[in-house]
Design a protein around this motif. Structure first.
Motif, PDB file in Angstrom:
ATOM      1  N   PRO A  82       0.992  -0.995   0.039  1.00  0.00           N
ATOM      2  CA  PRO A  82      -0.242   0.199   0.163  1.00  0.00           C
ATOM      3  C   PRO A  82       0.915   1.185  -0.667  1.00  0.00           C
ATOM      4  N   VAL A  83       2.076   1.598   0.729  1.00  0.00           N
ATOM      5  CA  VAL A  83       3.282   2.285   0.959  1.00  0.00           C
ATOM      6  C   VAL A  83       3.762   2.633  -0.918  1.00  0.00           C
ATOM      7  N   ARG A  84       3.873   1.520  -1.706  1.00  0.00           N
ATOM      8  CA  ARG A  84       4.440   1.565  -2.457  1.00  0.00           C
ATOM      9  C   ARG A  84       3.379   2.070  -3.977  1.00  0.00           C
ATOM     10  N   HIS A  85       1.931   1.510  -3.450  1.00  0.00           N
ATOM     11  CA  HIS A  85       0.756   1.994  -4.302  1.00  0.00           C
ATOM     12  C   HIS A  85       0.794   3.477  -3.901  1.00  0.00           C
ATOM     13  N   GLN A  86       1.130   4.403  -3.276  1.00  0.00           N
ATOM     14  CA  GLN A  86       0.823   5.530  -3.052  1.00  0.00           C
ATOM     15  C   GLN A  86       2.203   6.118  -3.210  1.00  0.00           C
ATOM     16  N   ALA A  87       2.920   5.832  -3.555  1.00  0.00           N
ATOM     17  CA  ALA A  87       4.253   6.558  -3.932  1.00  0.00           C
ATOM     18  C   ALA A  87       4.298   6.451  -5.315  1.00  0.00           C
TER      19      ALA A  87
END
Length: 454
Positions: free
Chosen positions: A30-35
């Protein structure tokens, strides 16, 4: 005995170790997706800003057919990495559409220009680039919250330089010791960039982020070449020159337990973030009702100290207009939106909008200031010529963690900002950016965007 300024700092060791040693697979999906969406949003801001006359001229002067990096504007020319970082960082702040993180600034526009330039030169894969973005973003927010900056200092160009250096060092695979050296070198190369240039409309302010990206690259190269910084460059510079202290314990508190990029904000209004709560409160006050400038007798805005600081009612150019709450309120009423065109010179020069801005007052509520940044509240009262009074309030502007925008809205914003560059191919550009970590060579991204440009 060593002084506080020169003594080794455990917090800086811990931060450097975290950035250098955290693997890409340790970053939750999910953090990668936000990035990925932070990259998309920032690329849109850069491409849009690159079309402004001064940025187009800067692109032309910096372009070099033998360069290893890409300028995201015009025909996407090549340039030397340091020059591409400068131009892209400068363009990315011009439209005031770059994302950010309260209360410390706009981490992505400090890091992404450096990462794109260096990533192309190093032929880095997309995972290296995206991982460096996440970890440099984390470092920036932690440092920004922990430093007591000198009054009136703009984080663009100052601590942003350190952030760009961290991003570059991570991308190049520095060990913790060398990365730490890059941080201290970059701190000593920080610029004393004044915030007041934005309120005045001096567009040198837009160069701050580009300068930070360029200088951050230099700091990383110097560390790699064996140059040294002081034992704690951050405390040396931000403890007495560009600030009055660094809280090292706060820098590392809960380090590794979460990721700050996951709580960023995306802008939907093409203006300084300090105008967003008043603009959202205005929208609530109107409740969908269409009114014109002649319908308005006066508008009263109550906000925190940051909003009250942006009270100039007679901006002379686009940048100053974007930092004016009275103008933002006036142009929103006159045009019915706050997209980039509502802040261009034609709107700034419109006598109807200018007259309405003079009827907008902005005052500080100290309680709102005290609650910032946990809350970014604002109240708006619109007094109509008919005698009716419309009121609206918000606790936080849209786009923030407590009232986030959807990814679909970020995509629509990207399409709006890049239509002039990509035309009907904006969706293809979007898909390419959002798949960055599937690419084996960053040049696949920049060459792809160049091919899509009109």
């Amino acid at each position: 005995m060593a002084t506080q300024q020169t003594a080794p700092a455990a917090y800086l060791d811990a931060l450097a170790e975290y950035v250098a040693e955290t693997g890409y697979d340790q970053i939750p999906e999910p953090v990668r997706h936000q990035a990925r969406y932070v990259l998309l949003d920032t690329a849109g801001a850069i491409v849009s800003g690159s079309a402004e006359p001064e940025n187009a001229a800067l692109t032309a002067s910096m372009a070099s057919s033998g360069g290893a990096a890409t300028i995201l504007g015009g025909d996407f020319p090549h340039a030397a990495p340091s020059d591409a970082a400068l131009v892209n960082g400068t363009a990315g702040t011009a439209m005031e559409q770059d994302e950010g993180h309260p209360p410390v600034g706009h981490p992505a526009i400090y890091t992404i220009p450096a990462l794109l330039a260096l990533g192309e030169e190093a032929r880095a894969d997309g995972q290296r680039v995206l991982g460096a973005l996440v970890l440099a973003y984390e470092a920036y927010v932690r440092l920004g919250r922990s430093i007591r900056f000198a009054p009136g200092l703009h984080t663009h160009g100052s601590i942003a330089t350190v952030t760009a250096a961290i991003a570059a060092a991570r991308l190049l695979g520095f060990d913790a010791r060398t990365l730490r050296e890059a941080v201290s070198i970059a701190a000593c190369l920080s610029a004393a960039t004044p915030f007041s240039t934005a309120n005045e409309g001096a567009t040198v302010r837009n160069v701050y982020a580009g300068l930070a990206a360029r200088t951050g690259l230099l700091a990383a190269r110097l560390a790699a070449d064996g140059f040294s910084g002081p034992a704690d460059g951050l405390r040396l510079v931000y403890g007495s020159l560009l600030g009055s202290g660094v809280d090292g314990e706060r820098v590392v508190h809960r380090l590794g337990e979460d990721f700050e990029i996951a709580t960023n904000y995306f802008k939907l209004h093409a203006a300084c973030r300090y105008t967003h709560a008043p603009l959202d409160a205005l929208e609530r006050a109107l409740g969908g009702e269409a009114i014109g400038p002649d319908d308005v007798a006066a508008v009263s805005v109550v906000g925190n100290a940051n909003a009250a600081m942006c009270d100039r009612a007679d901006p002379q150019n686009m940048l100053a207009a974007k930092f004016s709450v009275p103008f933002a309120i006036a142009t929103a009423i006159a045009h019915g939106h706050t997209k980039p065109d509502a802040f261009r010179q034609a709107a700034v020069d419109d006598p109807i909008v200018r007259a309405l801005a003079q009827r907008v007052s902005v005052v500080e509520d100290p309680a709102y200031t005290t609650r910032f940044p946990a809350e970014q509240a604002a109240d708006v009262e619109v007094r109509l010529a008919s005698g009716r009074v419309l009121t609206g309030s918000v606790t936080n502007p849209r786009g923030a963690e407590r009232d986030p925008v959807s990814y679909a809205e970020v995509e629509a914003k990207f399409a709006l900002l890049t239509a002039g560059a990509f035309g009907e191919r904006t969706m293809e550009a979007q898909r390419l950016l959002l798949s960055v970590d599937a690419l084996s060579d960053l040049r696949q991204l920049t060459d792809g965007l160049r091919g899509l440009a009109q």
